[in-house]
Design a protein around this motif. Structure first.
Motif, PDB file in Angstrom:
ATOM      1  N   ALA A  71       2.030 -19.089  -8.688  1.00 50.44           N
ATOM      2  CA  ALA A  71       2.494 -18.106  -7.706  1.00 50.44           C
ATOM      3  C   ALA A  71       2.856 -16.789  -8.385  1.00 50.44           C
ATOM      4  O   ALA A  71       2.507 -15.702  -7.896  1.00 50.44           O
ATOM      5  N   ALA A  72       3.564 -16.863  -9.525  1.00 45.47           N
ATOM      6  CA  ALA A  72       3.949 -15.648 -10.238  1.00 45.47           C
ATOM      7  C   ALA A  72       2.724 -14.906 -10.753  1.00 45.47           C
ATOM      8  O   ALA A  72       2.674 -13.661 -10.716  1.00 45.47           O
ATOM      9  N   SER A  73       1.724 -15.642 -11.233  1.00 45.24           N
ATOM     10  CA  SER A  73       0.498 -15.013 -11.722  1.00 45.24           C
ATOM     11  C   SER A  73      -0.239 -14.313 -10.584  1.00 45.24           C
ATOM     12  O   SER A  73      -0.747 -13.194 -10.755  1.00 45.24           O
ATOM     13  N   ALA A  74      -0.312 -14.954  -9.403  1.00 46.56           N
ATOM     14  CA  ALA A  74      -0.968 -14.324  -8.249  1.00 46.56           C
ATOM     15  C   ALA A  74      -0.226 -13.067  -7.827  1.00 46.56           C
ATOM     16  O   ALA A  74      -0.845 -12.045  -7.469  1.00 46.56           O
ATOM     17  N   ALA A  75       1.106 -13.107  -7.870  1.00 45.79           N
ATOM     18  CA  ALA A  75       1.896 -11.929  -7.519  1.00 45.79           C
ATOM     19  C   ALA A  75       1.650 -10.792  -8.504  1.00 45.79           C
ATOM     20  O   ALA A  75       1.537  -9.616  -8.126  1.00 45.79           O
ATOM     21  N   GLU A  76       1.554 -11.136  -9.782  1.00 41.01           N
ATOM     22  CA  GLU A  76       1.306 -10.116 -10.803  1.00 41.01           C
ATOM     23  C   GLU A  76      -0.074  -9.490 -10.640  1.00 41.01           C
ATOM     24  O   GLU A  76      -0.240  -8.270 -10.768  1.00 41.01           O
ATOM     25  N   ASP A  77      -1.073 -10.306 -10.341  1.00 35.98           N
ATOM     26  CA  ASP A  77      -2.439  -9.805 -10.217  1.00 35.98           C
ATOM     27  C   ASP A  77      -2.661  -9.003  -8.930  1.00 35.98           C
ATOM     28  O   ASP A  77      -3.644  -8.260  -8.836  1.00 35.98           O
ATOM     29  N   THR A  78      -1.796  -9.182  -7.932  1.00 39.86           N
ATOM     30  CA  THR A  78      -1.936  -8.439  -6.676  1.00 39.86           C
ATOM     31  C   THR A  78      -0.901  -7.340  -6.511  1.00 39.86           C
ATOM     32  O   THR A  78      -1.031  -6.511  -5.620  1.00 39.86           O
ATOM     33  N   GLY A  79       0.138  -7.365  -7.344  1.00 43.03           N
ATOM     34  CA  GLY A  79       1.204  -6.382  -7.200  1.00 43.03           C
ATOM     35  C   GLY A  79       2.100  -6.639  -6.001  1.00 43.03           C
ATOM     36  O   GLY A  79       2.811  -5.740  -5.554  1.00 43.03           O
ATOM     37  N   LEU A  80       2.102  -7.884  -5.496  1.00 46.15           N
ATOM     38  CA  LEU A  80       2.890  -8.219  -4.315  1.00 46.15           C
ATOM     39  C   LEU A  80       4.159  -8.961  -4.705  1.00 46.15           C
ATOM     40  O   LEU A  80       4.164  -9.727  -5.666  1.00 46.15           O
TER      41      LEU A  80
ATOM     42  N   ILE B  58       0.200 -21.670  -1.506  1.00 53.72           N
ATOM     43  CA  ILE B  58       0.623 -20.321  -1.879  1.00 53.72           C
ATOM     44  C   ILE B  58      -0.130 -19.363  -0.967  1.00 53.72           C
ATOM     45  O   ILE B  58      -1.362 -19.271  -1.034  1.00 53.72           O
ATOM     46  N   ALA B  59       0.590 -18.686  -0.078  1.00 49.77           N
ATOM     47  CA  ALA B  59      -0.038 -17.876   0.967  1.00 49.77           C
ATOM     48  C   ALA B  59       0.353 -16.411   0.815  1.00 49.77           C
ATOM     49  O   ALA B  59       1.541 -16.090   0.640  1.00 49.77           O
ATOM     50  N   ALA B  60      -0.641 -15.532   0.876  1.00 51.54           N
ATOM     51  CA  ALA B  60      -0.402 -14.092   0.933  1.00 51.54           C
ATOM     52  C   ALA B  60      -0.484 -13.665   2.400  1.00 51.54           C
ATOM     53  O   ALA B  60      -1.558 -13.693   3.001  1.00 51.54           O
ATOM     54  N   HIS B  61       0.665 -13.312   2.980  1.00 46.67           N
ATOM     55  CA  HIS B  61       0.714 -12.834   4.362  1.00 46.67           C
ATOM     56  C   HIS B  61       0.503 -11.319   4.314  1.00 46.67           C
ATOM     57  O   HIS B  61       1.373 -10.566   3.872  1.00 46.67           O
ATOM     58  N   LEU B  62      -0.657 -10.895   4.774  1.00 51.01           N
ATOM     59  CA  LEU B  62      -1.093  -9.518   4.553  1.00 51.01           C
ATOM     60  C   LEU B  62      -0.533  -8.532   5.567  1.00 51.01           C
ATOM     61  O   LEU B  62      -0.514  -7.336   5.306  1.00 51.01           O
ATOM     62  N   ASP B  63      -0.106  -8.997   6.750  1.00 51.53           N
ATOM     63  CA  ASP B  63       0.467  -8.101   7.765  1.00 51.53           C
ATOM     64  C   ASP B  63       1.896  -8.539   8.077  1.00 51.53           C
ATOM     65  O   ASP B  63       2.260  -8.757   9.217  1.00 51.53           O
ATOM     66  N   TRP B  64       2.696  -8.685   7.025  1.00 48.26           N
ATOM     67  CA  TRP B  64       4.084  -9.109   7.151  1.00 48.26           C
ATOM     68  C   TRP B  64       4.922  -7.957   7.720  1.00 48.26           C
ATOM     69  O   TRP B  64       4.405  -6.878   8.001  1.00 48.26           O
ATOM     70  N   HIS B  65       6.212  -8.172   7.842  1.00 54.14           N
ATOM     71  CA  HIS B  65       7.085  -7.134   8.405  1.00 54.14           C
ATOM     72  C   HIS B  65       7.187  -5.944   7.450  1.00 54.14           C
ATOM     73  O   HIS B  65       7.115  -6.114   6.231  1.00 54.14           O
ATOM     74  N   PRO B  66       7.404  -4.722   7.982  1.00 51.83           N
ATOM     75  CA  PRO B  66       7.493  -3.539   7.113  1.00 51.83           C
ATOM     76  C   PRO B  66       8.680  -3.617   6.156  1.00 51.83           C
ATOM     77  O   PRO B  66       9.686  -4.274   6.430  1.00 51.83           O
TER      78      PRO B  66
ATOM     79  N   TRP C  29       6.926 -11.984  -4.293  1.00 50.34           N
ATOM     80  CA  TRP C  29       6.731 -13.375  -3.898  1.00 50.34           C
ATOM     81  C   TRP C  29       8.062 -14.085  -3.810  1.00 50.34           C
ATOM     82  O   TRP C  29       9.025 -13.707  -4.468  1.00 50.34           O
ATOM     83  N   ILE C  30       8.101 -15.115  -2.970  1.00 47.73           N
ATOM     84  CA  ILE C  30       9.299 -15.926  -2.808  1.00 47.73           C
ATOM     85  C   ILE C  30       8.893 -17.389  -2.788  1.00 47.73           C
ATOM     86  O   ILE C  30       7.778 -17.725  -2.418  1.00 47.73           O
ATOM     87  N   MET C  31       9.813 -18.253  -3.235  1.00 43.92           N
ATOM     88  CA  MET C  31       9.630 -19.697  -3.112  1.00 43.92           C
ATOM     89  C   MET C  31      10.273 -20.131  -1.804  1.00 43.92           C
ATOM     90  O   MET C  31      11.455 -19.871  -1.564  1.00 43.92           O
ATOM     91  N   GLY C  32       9.524 -20.783  -0.937  1.00 45.74           N
ATOM     92  CA  GLY C  32      10.064 -21.212   0.346  1.00 45.74           C
ATOM     93  C   GLY C  32       8.946 -21.580   1.292  1.00 45.74           C
ATOM     94  O   GLY C  32       7.873 -21.977   0.853  1.00 45.74           O
TER      95      GLY C  32
END
Length: 286
Positions: A269-278, A103-111, A280-283
């Motif tokens: 993954a859903a919990s990490a997205a909730e805690d970061t406000g980001l 489960i990766a958070a890409h911090l400088d993804w596309h705008p 998320w996608i499965m893929g």
């Protein structure tokens, strides 16, 4: 009275000798002029001009601004959330790859498509990745799953890992394992299905004395699937197989555990997205 000397006959004055400092300055100037382009630590280039040798930046319209370039791997969900919250922005995105258990958070993804810089590419150089690993308990049971082993070996395995069992309770599983040990050397005769779906395996000694061992149709385990996560309730189905010479082999098989592995992965993954406000996608990232 002597005659005055004409001006054109006056010898030129001898120039003053150069001091060591002047010679050093001349050498430095010559070195700058021989190689006037200087590359800084950040990769930017500057050129030394003769006028006081001041640094002037070389314009480069195609050069991108300096960006953080770091790929961090963490071992638990809390570390993923902490790192992502520190460096996230409106471009950041979480990608959950079940096949790789990452489960990766890409911090400088596309705008974002509502951003004025939409259609420009993100640097994709800064990310934090949670690499999930099976828990020690799950790895131990999963290694035994699907195997048929002699009853004495299976009995030892049950007794060593009885604390992982939810139902029947641990004391019952230890009692079952001891009943198996007591039948070692006896011949397997038959099995009887009980009303509740359990099986009673009948053994016979050399003196024709029969002993029965009742094994449950299934049992449950309360163990975490992934390292650092909370326990899940897993269902295992008891299996047995008659071998030659009146001997039986015992084992178990998972019941729909693969669905639980996938569901728990998605929950992380859903919990990490909730805690970061980001989002998320499965893929997976190509």
């Amino acid at each position: 009275m002597s005659k005055p000397v004409p001006p054109e006959a006056t010898p030129p004055a001898t120039p003053a000798a150069h001091s060591p400092r002047e010679a050093l300055d001349t050498a430095i100037r010559a070195a700058y002029l021989a190689n006037p382009v200087i590359t800084g630590a950040d990769g930017r280039q500057s050129i030394v001009l003769p006028r006081e040798f001041s640094l002037q930046p070389i314009p480069d319209e195609a050069r991108l601004p300096a960006i953080p370039a770091q790929r961090v791997t963490v071992d638990d969900r809390a570390s993923l959330v902490t790192y992502a919250n520190r460096f996230r922005d409106d471009r950041s995105l979480i990608v959950a790859d079940f096949d790789a258990l990452e489960i990766a958070a890409h911090l400088d993804w596309h705008p974002h498509n509502t951003h004025e810089d939409f259609l420009t590419s993100g640097a994709q150089k800064h990310s934090v990745t949670l690499k999930l690993r099976p828990s020690e308990e799950f790895a131990r049971w999963d290694d035994m799953e699907g195997k048929f082993v002699p009853q004495a070996e299976f009995a030892r395995f049950l007794e060593e890992n009885s604390s992982d069992v939810g139902f029947p309770e641990a004391a019952t599983m230890i009692e079952i394992s001891r009943d198996f040990e007591a039948t070692v050397g006896q011949s397997y005769k038959s099995s009887v299905r009980l009303d509740n779906g359990d099986r009673k395996l009948v053994f016979e000694t050399d003196t024709k004395v029969q002993n029965g061992v009742t094994i449950p149709q299934k049992f449950t385990l309360s163990i975490p699937i992934y390292n650092g996560e909370q326990p899940d309730t897993l269902v295992a189905l008891f299996r047995w197989r008659a071998m030659g010479g009146g001997v039986i082999a015992l084992g178990f098989q998972w019941h729909r555990v693969e669905y639980q592995r996938r569901a728990h992965f998605a929950q992380i993954a859903a919990s990490a997205a909730e805690d970061t406000g980001l989002p998320w996608i499965m893929g997976r990232k190509a």
